[in-house]
Design an enzyme around this catalytic site. Structure first.
Site, PDB file in Angstrom:
ATOM      1  N   ASP A  15      -7.830  15.431   9.001  1.00 54.88           N
ATOM      2  CA  ASP A  15      -7.984  14.893  10.350  1.00 54.88           C
ATOM      3  C   ASP A  15      -7.524  15.870  11.409  1.00 54.88           C
ATOM      4  O   ASP A  15      -8.194  16.071  12.421  1.00 54.88           O
ATOM      5  CB  ASP A  15      -7.191  13.584  10.504  1.00 54.88           C
ATOM      6  CG  ASP A  15      -7.930  12.413   9.877  1.00 54.88           C
ATOM      7  OD1 ASP A  15      -9.034  12.637   9.336  1.00 54.88           O
ATOM      8  OD2 ASP A  15      -7.394  11.294   9.926  1.00 54.88           O
ATOM      9  N   ARG A  95       8.989  10.235  14.683  1.00 54.06           N
ATOM     10  CA  ARG A  95       8.024  10.342  15.787  1.00 54.06           C
ATOM     11  C   ARG A  95       8.621  10.757  17.118  1.00 54.06           C
ATOM     12  O   ARG A  95       8.052  11.603  17.816  1.00 54.06           O
ATOM     13  CB  ARG A  95       7.221   9.040  15.942  1.00 54.06           C
ATOM     14  CG  ARG A  95       6.369   8.669  14.728  1.00 54.06           C
ATOM     15  CD  ARG A  95       5.579   9.829  14.193  1.00 54.06           C
ATOM     16  NE  ARG A  95       4.612   9.403  13.169  1.00 54.06           N
ATOM     17  CZ  ARG A  95       3.980  10.239  12.366  1.00 54.06           C
ATOM     18  NH1 ARG A  95       4.195  11.532  12.451  1.00 54.06           N
ATOM     19  NH2 ARG A  95       3.127   9.785  11.475  1.00 54.06           N
ATOM     20  N   ASP A 124       2.371   4.401  15.380  1.00 50.03           N
ATOM     21  CA  ASP A 124       2.721   5.772  15.729  1.00 50.03           C
ATOM     22  C   ASP A 124       2.155   6.222  17.071  1.00 50.03           C
ATOM     23  O   ASP A 124       2.789   6.985  17.789  1.00 50.03           O
ATOM     24  CB  ASP A 124       2.274   6.724  14.609  1.00 50.03           C
ATOM     25  CG  ASP A 124       3.185   6.628  13.400  1.00 50.03           C
ATOM     26  OD1 ASP A 124       4.384   6.331  13.601  1.00 50.03           O
ATOM     27  OD2 ASP A 124       2.719   6.834  12.272  1.00 50.03           O
ATOM     28  N   SER A 180      -3.377   6.994   2.865  1.00 49.37           N
ATOM     29  CA  SER A 180      -2.799   7.608   4.050  1.00 49.37           C
ATOM     30  C   SER A 180      -1.297   7.724   3.778  1.00 49.37           C
ATOM     31  O   SER A 180      -0.617   6.741   3.535  1.00 49.37           O
ATOM     32  CB  SER A 180      -3.049   6.725   5.272  1.00 49.37           C
ATOM     33  OG  SER A 180      -2.125   7.063   6.272  1.00 49.37           O
TER      34      SER A 180
HETATM   35  N1  ARG Z   1       4.498   1.639   8.616  1.00 41.25           N
HETATM   36  C1  ARG Z   1       5.318   2.774   8.898  1.00 41.25           C
HETATM   37  C2  ARG Z   1       5.683   2.774  10.349  1.00 41.25           C
HETATM   38  O1  ARG Z   1       5.030   2.186  11.150  1.00 41.25           O
HETATM   39  C3  ARG Z   1       4.677   4.066   8.480  1.00 41.25           C
HETATM   40  C4  ARG Z   1       3.439   4.459   9.236  1.00 41.25           C
HETATM   41  C5  ARG Z   1       2.677   5.625   8.650  1.00 41.25           C
HETATM   42  N2  ARG Z   1       2.227   5.322   7.329  1.00 41.25           N
HETATM   43  C6  ARG Z   1       1.323   5.995   6.612  1.00 41.25           C
HETATM   44  N3  ARG Z   1       1.147   5.637   5.386  1.00 41.25           N
HETATM   45  N4  ARG Z   1       0.663   7.014   7.109  1.00 41.25           N
HETATM   46  O2  ARG Z   1       6.655   3.375  10.715  1.00 41.25           O
END
Ligand code: ARG
Length: 407
Positions: A15, A95, A124, A180
């Protein structure tokens, strides 16, 4: 005139590599990629080459693992921040730091835009966008581009787009699952594909940090974790920096199958989503610190720490890191941790970490008061008067009210 620049948060995956091409095309901007290394990260090797092959004019790789641990991970740990009681917020704590580094990089290279790879359905995007907008609030405006939120391509269309752009991507067979995955030092999150069926048990090959209990050692490992004011500083008496300590515990606890979490979670955007986590070190450290708190904190402090921890977890999850409230809560937690110094012994075995001992120079546990032996110093006679007064309101209420209900 030179084109304006955009700094793109770059993992090196499909991506984000497509994004390099897509942003140049759609927005007529030069791309500088920024790979933020939060530890245990994906594909740091070869990122510069991949970014260049997609046409980036420059690529930055910043190792921020120490800052991540000391300013984000340890704060979450001290606060006891477990989202919905189970998720140690590994992605969510990373993040805000990435947002901070994006803004720093943009200012450094004189970019007018930043970009990230989040979709329009997740948490995110909220953490990135609000972090960026908050930190860029003074100075020249920074535009935010989120290709995956804007381009509306399916997975197959993305592959086609990559082909047309002449990008070499590791080929994935059509029948192969592609979860993912987001990972950093503090944990690994897995979602999508067959896990989208909430009844489907995570297949063994979905996991990469933790062994199945059928394959863990038949001997337990005992590990002694030392804390100073709530911060882990040593394993088995050996001083370790934060990054090394977490890495070591991830290996050790992962080997014993500890830290698997299968959670149906409430996203900020209102969707329930199924996420599977592997967070071996984080689970052990949270349990250990909570155990040390039972010795070093008074009951009311424990209750309040636990309440603040829930607030802290929601705040981190919801992308409100760069707020005065977060700083206030940190101040409160740091005060709570003043005497949370000492050692906890954990037994790692067959998927569980069990506390088998705790000690502290500041422990509130008093042997003379607690013992039932001849060394008992507790004044038993004083208990009677205490209970007389303590039970007074209950007795009066029963006499004047509740007793009559029975009639
Ligand atoms: N659910 C988690 C959060 O919101 C992780 C998000 C990213 N997860 C992923 N498998 N890419 O903090």
């Amino acid at each position: 005139m030179a084109r304006e620049k955009c700094v793109l948060a770059y993992s090196g995956g499909m991506d984000s590599t497509i994004s390099v091409v897509w942003i140049q095309e759609q927005y007529d901007l030069d791309i500088v990629t920024l790979t933020v290394d939060l530890g245990a990260g994906p594909e740091i090797e070869g990122v510069r080459e991949r970014a260049a092959s997609a046409g980036a004019i420059d690529s930055l790789v910043w190792d921020v693992r120490d800052e991540f641990v000391s300013d984000y991970v340890w704060r979450g740990l001290k606060a006891g921040a477990m989202y919905e009681g189970v998720y140690v917020l590994s992605t969510a704590l990373g993040r805000p730091l990435m947002a901070k580094k994006l803004v720093e990089a943009a200012r450094q290279v004189g970019a007018t835009a930043v970009a990230h790879g989040c979709t329009g359905k997740g948490n995110d995007q909220v953490r990135f966008d609000s972090g960026i907008m908050t930190l860029a609030a003074h100075g020249d405006p920074l535009r935010i581009i989120a290709p995956a939120r804007e381009w509306g391509m399916t997975r197959d269309e993305e592959k086609l787009y990559a082909q047309k752009a002449g990008l070499k991507l590791r080929e994935v067979g059509d029948d192969q699952r592609v979860y993912s995955i987001d990972r950093n030092l503090w944990g690994l999150a897995i979602e999508g594909e067959d896990l989208e069926d909430t009844w489907f048990a995570p297949p063994e090959d979905a996991y990469s940090w933790t062994r199945p209990v059928t394959d863990t050692p038949d001997e337990a490992t005992e590990v002694e974790i030392s804390f100073e004011q709530g911060v882990p500083v040593a394993l088995d008496g050996k001083k370790l920096g934060g990054v090394a300590l977490i890495e070591r515990l991830n290996d050790l606890a992962g080997m014993h199958g500890i830290g698997r979490v299968d959670h149906l979670e409430n996203r900020l955007v209102g969707i329930k989503s199924r996420e599977v986590y592997e967070t071996p070190a984080a689970v052990v450290l949270h349990d250990a610190l909570r155990a040390l708190e039972t010795a070093c904190l008074a009951r009311d402090q424990q209750r309040m720490r636990s309440y603040v921890g829930q607030q802290y977890a929601d705040l981190v999850y919801d992308g409100r890191w760069f707020t005065g409230l977060r700083e206030d809560l940190d101040a409160m937690i740091d005060s709570t941790m003043r005497y949370v110094t000492g050692d906890v012994r954990m037994r790692l075995f067959k998927g569980s970490a069990t506390v088998t001992g705790r000690r502290s120079p500041y422990s509130l546990y008093d042997f003379g008061l607690a013992t039932y032996s001849k060394d008992d110093e507790f004044d038993h006679a004083a208990a009677k008067g205490f209970i007389d007064i303590y039970s007074l309101p209950a007795r009066i209420q029963h006499r004047n009210q509740t007793m009559h209900d029975a009639r």
